[in-house]
Design an enzyme around this catalytic site. Structure first.
Site, short mmCIF file in Angstrom:
data_model
loop_
_atom_site.label_atom_id
_atom_site.label_comp_id
_atom_site.label_asym_id
_atom_site.label_seq_id
_atom_site.Cartn_x
_atom_site.Cartn_y
_atom_site.Cartn_z
N GLU A 169 -28.99 21.10 -16.40
CA GLU A 169 -29.75 21.87 -15.41
C GLU A 169 -30.68 21.02 -14.55
O GLU A 169 -31.92 21.20 -14.57
CB GLU A 169 -30.55 22.96 -16.12
CG GLU A 169 -29.67 23.97 -16.83
CD GLU A 169 -30.44 25.19 -17.35
OE1 GLU A 169 -31.67 25.19 -17.31
OE2 GLU A 169 -29.77 26.15 -17.79
N GLU A 352 -24.07 27.47 -21.52
CA GLU A 352 -25.18 28.23 -22.12
C GLU A 352 -25.09 29.67 -21.66
O GLU A 352 -24.85 29.94 -20.48
CB GLU A 352 -26.56 27.69 -21.69
CG GLU A 352 -26.95 26.39 -22.32
CD GLU A 352 -28.35 25.93 -21.92
OE1 GLU A 352 -29.20 26.78 -21.56
OE2 GLU A 352 -28.57 24.71 -21.95
C1 FCB Z 1 -32.09 26.92 -20.26
C2 FCB Z 1 -32.33 25.60 -20.94
C3 FCB Z 1 -32.38 25.71 -22.44
C4 FCB Z 1 -33.13 26.95 -22.89
C5 FCB Z 1 -32.59 28.17 -22.21
C6 FCB Z 1 -33.23 29.46 -22.63
O1 FCB Z 1 -32.56 26.86 -18.94
O2 FCB Z 1 -31.31 24.69 -20.59
O3 FCB Z 1 -32.95 24.53 -22.96
O4 FCB Z 1 -34.47 26.78 -22.67
O5 FCB Z 1 -32.75 28.02 -20.82
#
Ligand code: FCB
Length: 449
Positions: A169, A352
């Site tokens: 990210e 994620e």
């Molecule tokens: C993302 C991050 C991860 C975690 C989630 C909830 O942005 O990559 O580390 O904090 O959010």
């Protein structure tokens, strides 16, 4: 609770969970680890909601065998973890600290022995503090340093890691870390943070080259994406939506896929040198997609320093983070990626996807989290729909295996499939863990679509 049977996925679809080093490892002063910007930030008063730090976190550094057993019990085929740069190079430069590499070497071997593919993220926001003192990602040198670090890790683990992820990210790191200051290193440069975008992307491109030289393993980056919902129907609202989309969704993807920077996003083009865009556009094998929610955007109020105003998207249930639960946004996003980049889009993996709820053990000692089950069911159906739409999605990683230290929110947000009692470090699988285990078992090994 979902009642329909889970959707089917192609054979070989990757089932995983994700974590990151600073959020789970603890052991911040052990085996030669250096200080990162998150150690500094978390120890600065007022930065973290509950005043906590990642000093101990989930103590995963000492309990990784127990955590690998949890992965094996879940039946995932992959585990995405991150390597802490300050464990490998305590000062961000120079030779590798062997004890740091040894930890990840053992983890990788334990994963393989458990039948779980290691997926390694090289940078999940924990820049060695000495590099920040030298300018952090505002300095071009950070890109070179990152590639040198990637080379050290790949030299040791390159024969066993099944997927490499360079950066996590970079948009969030730039905007919250250097733009608004809610994350480490806590700088508040707003649009003057743009060199951080270019230097992270350059670091990614140089790291891709370093990884290619050391390993045949596939290489990816994990970007955060958020489909834009324009609130309002004036031209100014639509222009604001386009400006936000360029910033959040295209700034880090257009250059990766060979299109250069979207018009108007790079406030200071002088940081881009000849050859940089070609380095950044080195082919990747997988695009990692981190998805949490859509973003509502409308025209800014007069005098605003920003070309857009962000507003909540209504009409969805909400998590404990107050994020809307919008699985339709995931399908929309995947369609947007395919529509925008066409054949230039590599295969996608959802690196994620997850939700925070206020999960606690009940009187029976068990942790029931039906909201998370509903969340995962909805998002898996969205991935299935995107496959049917023709998007090449190859995997889905839940954030996260364990409740963990959630950055500026400290220990107040629980994202895990496994509950962690931070006083005792006891791990208790939640009901979502059992649901996901059964879902994976029911869908693994099915014939291709
Ligand atoms: C993302 C991050 C991860 C975690 C989630 C909830 O942005 O990559 O580390 O904090 O959010």
């Amino acid at each position: 609770m979902p009642t329909a049977p889970p959707p089917q996925f192609p054979a070989g679809f990757r089932w995983g969970v994700s974590t990151s080093a600073y959020q789970i490892e603890g052991a911040v002063a052990e085996d030669g680890r250096g200080t990162s910007i998150w150690d500094t930030f978390a120890h600065s008063p007022g930065r973290v909601a509950d005043g906590s730090t990642g000093d101990v976190a989930c103590d995963h550094y000492h309990r990784h065998r127990e955590d690998v057993a949890l992965l094996a019990g879940l039946g995932v085929t992959a585990y995405r973890f991150s390597v802490a740069w300050p464990r490998i190079q305590p000062a961000g430069t120079g030779p590798a600290n062997p004890a740091g590499l040894d930890f990840y070497d053992r983890l990788v071997d334990d994963l393989l022995a458990a039948g779980v593919d290691p997926v390694a993220t090289l940078y999940h926001w924990d820049l060695p503090q000495p590099l920040e003192d030298a300018g952090g990602w505002l300095a071009r040198d950070a890109a070179e340093r990152f590639a040198a670090y990637a080379d050290l890790v790949a030299a040791r683990l390159g024969d066993r890691v099944k997927l490499w992820i360079t950066l996590n990210e970079p948009f969030v790191h730039m905007s919250l870390g250097y733009g608004t200051g809610e994350h480490a290193p806590g700088r508040t440069l707003l649009f003057d943070a743009f060199p951080v975008a270019h230097h992270q992307l350059l670091g990614h491109g140089l790291a891709v080259a370093a990884l290619r030289a050391r390993t045949a393993g596939p290489v990816a980056i994990a970007n955060n994406y958020s489909p834009v919902r324009v609130l309002g129907d004036t031209d100014a609202d639509r222009a604001a939506g386009a400006a936000y989309e360029a910033l959040h969704n295209r700034l880090f993807t257009d250059p990766l896929l060979g299109r250069g920077y979207p018009d108007g996003t790079l406030a200071d083009p002088s940081v881009v040198r000849d050859g940089d865009l070609a380095t950044i556009a080195a082919p990747i094998d997988v695009l990692g997609v981190n998805y949490y929610n859509p973003t509502g955007v409308r025209a800014p109020a007069e005098g605003s320093p920003l070309p857009f105003e962000l507003a909540p998207v209504e009409g969805y249930p909400r998590t404990a983070f107050d994020w809307p639960v919008a699985p339709d946004g995931l399908r929309e996003l995947l369609g947007w990626l395919r529509g925008t980049y066409g054949d230039a889009l590599p295969p996608v993996e959802i690196t994620e996807s997850g939700c925070a709820y206020d999960d606690r053990p009940g009187p029976d000692g068990r942790v029931h989290d039906p909201e998370r089950i509903a969340y995962l069911d909805g998002h898996l159906r969205a991935v299935r729909a995107a496959l049917d739409d023709g998007v090449d999605v190859r995997g889905y990683f839940v954030w996260s295996l364990l409740d963990n230290w959630e950055w500026a929110e400290g220990f107040t947000k629980r994202f895990g499939l496994v509950h962690v009692d931070y006083a005792t470090q006891a791990r208790t699988p939640k009901s979502s863990y059992a649901w996901l285990r059964d879902t994976i078992a029911a869908t693994r090994g099915e014939p291709a679509r």
